[in-house]
Write a protein that holds these residues in place. Structure first.
Motif, mmCIF file in Angstrom:
data_model
loop_
_atom_site.group_PDB
_atom_site.id
_atom_site.type_symbol
_atom_site.label_atom_id
_atom_site.label_comp_id
_atom_site.label_asym_id
_atom_site.label_seq_id
_atom_site.Cartn_x
_atom_site.Cartn_y
_atom_site.Cartn_z
ATOM 1 N N GLU A 31 30.009 58.793 37.557
ATOM 2 C CA GLU A 31 30.455 57.405 37.426
ATOM 3 C C GLU A 31 29.372 56.476 36.902
ATOM 4 O O GLU A 31 29.671 55.381 36.434
ATOM 5 C CB GLU A 31 30.943 56.888 38.782
ATOM 6 N N PRO A 35 32.534 50.780 36.758
ATOM 7 C CA PRO A 35 33.091 49.886 35.723
ATOM 8 C C PRO A 35 32.268 48.619 35.500
ATOM 9 O O PRO A 35 32.008 48.242 34.360
ATOM 10 C CB PRO A 35 34.484 49.559 36.266
ATOM 11 N N GLU A 36 31.839 47.966 36.577
ATOM 12 C CA GLU A 36 31.116 46.707 36.423
ATOM 13 C C GLU A 36 29.710 46.949 35.870
ATOM 14 O O GLU A 36 29.247 46.245 34.965
ATOM 15 C CB GLU A 36 31.031 45.979 37.761
ATOM 16 N N GLY A 37 29.010 47.959 36.429
ATOM 17 C CA GLY A 37 27.669 48.260 35.944
ATOM 18 C C GLY A 37 27.665 48.695 34.490
ATOM 19 O O GLY A 37 26.799 48.293 33.701
ATOM 20 N N ARG A 39 29.930 47.878 32.285
ATOM 21 C CA ARG A 39 30.278 46.716 31.457
ATOM 22 C C ARG A 39 29.039 45.891 31.143
ATOM 23 O O ARG A 39 28.784 45.539 29.984
ATOM 24 C CB ARG A 39 31.322 45.852 32.170
ATOM 25 N N ARG A 40 28.250 45.581 32.170
ATOM 26 C CA ARG A 40 27.020 44.800 31.951
ATOM 27 C C ARG A 40 26.055 45.542 31.041
ATOM 28 O O ARG A 40 25.401 44.946 30.183
ATOM 29 C CB ARG A 40 26.363 44.478 33.291
ATOM 30 N N HIS A 41 25.974 46.848 31.241
ATOM 31 C CA HIS A 41 25.056 47.659 30.447
ATOM 32 C C HIS A 41 25.458 47.620 28.971
ATOM 33 O O HIS A 41 24.609 47.422 28.086
ATOM 34 C CB HIS A 41 25.072 49.098 30.975
ATOM 35 N N GLU A 43 27.222 45.333 27.479
ATOM 36 C CA GLU A 43 27.062 43.977 26.966
ATOM 37 C C GLU A 43 25.614 43.682 26.573
ATOM 38 O O GLU A 43 25.354 42.800 25.749
ATOM 39 C CB GLU A 43 27.543 42.955 28.006
ATOM 40 N N LYS A 77 25.878 50.692 48.487
ATOM 41 C CA LYS A 77 25.943 50.829 47.027
ATOM 42 C C LYS A 77 25.784 52.295 46.643
ATOM 43 O O LYS A 77 24.834 52.960 47.060
ATOM 44 C CB LYS A 77 24.860 49.999 46.349
ATOM 45 N N SER A 104 22.305 51.767 34.125
ATOM 46 C CA SER A 104 23.535 51.038 34.464
ATOM 47 C C SER A 104 23.692 50.877 35.969
ATOM 48 O O SER A 104 24.580 50.155 36.426
ATOM 49 C CB SER A 104 24.754 51.769 33.898
#
Length: 527
Positions: A31, A35-37, A39-41, A43, A77, A104
């Motif tokens: 994983e 999804p959020e990590g 996405r930021r990566h 971007e 986390k 990420s």
């Protein structure tokens, strides 16, 4: 016929349940930052680590180890693989070991498990004699995982992490800096034989936040360790635009080298040069002070599309490049007259020493193309440590065991000549073009230094015109003594050759220097 026994059952679980559990854990391990990590990566303009690995290795060859690793200190986390991916794959058909930092999740920071995974991969690759590819993108140590006593207890073994174990042949290391790379990512880069950076990446011992807190210096990633800063001091060797370009550069670099130092360098099909060798005599102007681009000379000697510059921005008055000559990998060391007239400063000397060590370690013959006015002199050079850099370089050239062949293209003066593989460093062969000039100093400077008192006396007694006439006469005599003919007559040169014959002469000389060895596999690296 006996009764078939039923599969063993542990409590209420069957093997199918355990396999399903395994597959679930494996899926979670892939994983990355979720999804959020991710996405930021993305971007930030960077690819996820597993996409980087897929881009690097041949399809269907990835063999991962340590995927189920987790942090020693765990919170709510999820940190898959403890933020690092390790394994083996094939790159252009040859197996390599890969370490890919996963930034990420927790910014790719280092903790004991991730360090243990990296050390394990390095040890396995080194034991197997396989090259290492390091995909760097990490923000240093993880807090609180490396705080206090935990830092000194990190599973980091400098006997194997940064170098091969005693008796093992070194393996090539290639690193791609693909984002902010601090801490162990920077350490990886410092151990690599080749470091390529993307334009938006940076590499330094510590990142801006640590620098700010520790010494109150406010600095950006780019200012601290961006490509411009890193390339200028040799912390990186090449800068490219995209991650795909960086992966391609690593593949190109490794294609010149054997899997380890106990093997011969790989041979490719020969190609004609990109420039006609017959044009060599026209590419280099006569007259020691006229400028030209030495890369045009190299393009008329090396196989077409085979030249890979190595650290061109570090000590740019000297060219160091990997190339092929009749299909055989070689290391080319050449002065660059359009940068500082080709004079060697401390940066150029240190770059050359590192490049000579690379080629000697991995069985690449060295080709020296001389057009050097000498070593840089003056306060800047002395404060830059030129004496120490010079001493280390000539010693490294002298002890190199690969074939060493030099050609004096135009001029080779003083210590600069020796720094380019001159006679005291034991080249296998030394040639020169008819345009060559050799000596302690350039004629004009030499006359002005050696005959200064005589010239001053003539000027006092007979005037400036008489001084200039005597100086011209002395320069002419000095120039005649500097021509290659006497050097060849006394066997200081093995021959004077036509420029158009340079490629053929180099290829033949290297083949003769190798003899029946073909590579230095004479037991040096046998445990």
């Amino acid at each position: 016929m006996g009764k078939i026994e039923q599969a063993p059952v542990w409590g209420e679980q069957r093997m199918g349940d355990l396999v399903a559990d395994l597959r679930g854990r494996q899926e979670r391990a892939r994983e990355m930052g979720g999804p959020e990590g991710l996405r930021r990566h993305r971007e930030s303009g960077r690819l996820p680590v597993r996409e980087r690995v897929a881009m690097l290795v041949d399809e269907g060859t990835w063999f991962e180890i340590g995927a189920l690793g987790l942090p020693e200190l765990r919170t709510t986390k999820h940190v898959p693989g403890d933020a690092v991916v390790t394994g083996f794959g094939r790159l252009d058909g040859r197996r390599v070991g890969v370490i890919g930092i996963d930034s990420s999740v927790v910014a790719g920071t280092t903790a004991p498990t991730s360090m243990r995974k990296q050390g394990r991969l390095i040890e396995l690759a080194q034991n197997a004699g396989l090259p290492l590819v390091l995909l760097c993108d990490a923000d240093g140590g993880r807090i609180p995982d490396v705080m206090g006593w935990r830092f000194s207890a990190l599973p980091l073994d400098f006997k194997t992490f940064v170098q091969p174990a005693e008796g093992q042949p070194p393996v090539p290391r290639a690193a791609a800096i693909l984002g902010p790379s601090y801490g162990d990512s920077a350490l990886h880069a410092s151990t690599a034989d080749f470091v390529v950076m993307t334009r938006s990446s940076s590499v330094a011992l510590s990142g801006p936040s640590v620098v700010s807190a520790a010494i109150a210096e406010e600095v950006t990633d780019a200012e601290l360790g961006g490509p411009e800063a890193a390339l200028a001091v040799g912390n990186a060797h090449l800068a490219v635009e995209t991650e795909a370009d960086a992966i391609e550069a690593i593949a190109a670099f490794l294609s010149y080298l054997p899997a380890n130092a106990a093997l011969p360098a790989p041979i490719a099909p020969a190609r004609a040069p990109a420039r006609d060798p017959e044009t060599l005599g026209e590419l280099v102007p006569l007259g020691a002070k006229s400028g030209y681009d030495m890369m045009t000379v190299i393009e008329a000697i090396a196989d077409a599309a085979s030249i890979l510059p190595w650290a061109p921005a570090w000590g740019p008055s000297l060219i160091t490049a990997l190339a092929r000559l009749e299909g055989r990998p070689v290391g080319i060391v050449a002065n660059q007259p359009i940068v500082g007239a080709g004079a060697l400063d401390p940066h150029a000397l240190r770059k050359e020493a590192a490049f000579v060590a690379l080629c000697d370690t991995y069985n690449l013959p060295l080709v020296f193309l001389h057009d050097v006015p000498g070593l840089l002199i003056g306060t800047e050079a002395e404060r830059g440590g030129i004496l120490h850099a010079y001493e280390q370089l000539v010693a490294r050239i002298a002890t190199a065991r690969v074939p060493k062949v030099g050609v004096v293209i135009r001029k080779a003066y003083g210590g600069g000549h020796f720094a380019m593989g001159g006679r005291p460093t034991h080249p296998h062969f030394q040639f020169a073009w008819p345009s060559a000039e050799l000596g302690f100093m350039a004629p004009e400077a030499g006359v002005g230094t050696v005959y200064r008192r005589r010239l001053d006396e003539v000027e006092r007694a007979q005037g400036l015109a008489a001084r200039e006439a005597l100086a011209a006469e002395l320069v002419q005599q000095w120039t005649l003594e500097s021509e290659p003919w006497e050097a060849a007559a006394h066997l200081s040169l093995d021959d004077v050759i036509e420029p158009a014959a340079t490629r053929e002469v180099l290829a033949t000389a290297i083949e003769i220097a190798w003899g029946e060895r073909c590579a230095r596999v004479t037991g040096r690296w046998q445990a």
